[in-house]
Motif scaffolding. Sequence first.
Motif, PDB file in Angstrom:
ATOM      1  N   HIS A  19      -5.727  -2.703  -6.467  1.00 58.92           N
ATOM      2  CA  HIS A  19      -5.395  -1.307  -6.130  1.00 58.92           C
ATOM      3  C   HIS A  19      -4.367  -0.740  -7.106  1.00 58.92           C
ATOM      4  N   CYS A  37      -2.189  -6.185  -7.598  1.00 58.78           N
ATOM      5  CA  CYS A  37      -3.548  -6.332  -7.058  1.00 58.78           C
ATOM      6  C   CYS A  37      -4.472  -5.300  -7.701  1.00 58.78           C
ATOM      7  N   TYR A  49      -5.385   2.146   1.145  1.00 63.33           N
ATOM      8  CA  TYR A  49      -4.232   1.404   0.648  1.00 63.33           C
ATOM      9  C   TYR A  49      -3.217   2.347   0.023  1.00 63.33           C
TER      10      TYR A  49
END
Length: 167
Positions: A99, A97, A69
């Motif tokens: 990440h 999120c 990602y």
Amino acid sequence: MNKNFPIDDRILLFIDKLKKSINDEKIPPRIDKAIRMFRREKNLLYIDKDNNSLKAVIKSQTKPEQLEYAISLKRNGEFFCGTQNLFPCGGLRGKICKHIILALIAVIKSGVGTRNDMINWVENTITHRPKFIKPEATEIFMKYQYALEGKIEWRPVEVLPEDFMAF
Ligand SMILES: [Zn+2]
């Protein structure tokens, strides 16, 4: 860091203060859920931070078959997260999120940004929706690729289950 005291509470302090400061009730439960995952995972993060932006590539060490990602978070609160095949991250649903949370933790762990500053940036995301910028994501992944090929020097930060021992 002193090796006799392996518990590093900077991450704990950061997360604690972030959860208390953030004026969006959906974010703290999301952070808690992310932390529960990070306690079982090893992740490598290639982070790039300057005064106005944070960009990172996240690679799972626990599940190397997983997608990588790229995240981007700006001081003004603009943000996105997406996969290497250039799809927006399914974990966003309008907010930061896991990440992005992990990239913030890597910033705190490596000391390239301050706690208050990073909390500020997250607060600024509340008035934004994620907006995936493909050229920017492509650029982040290209730089990552160059690092993997040894064409540039870009050392990753490891975020390990041990980093969450104090939680
Ligand atoms: Zn994501």
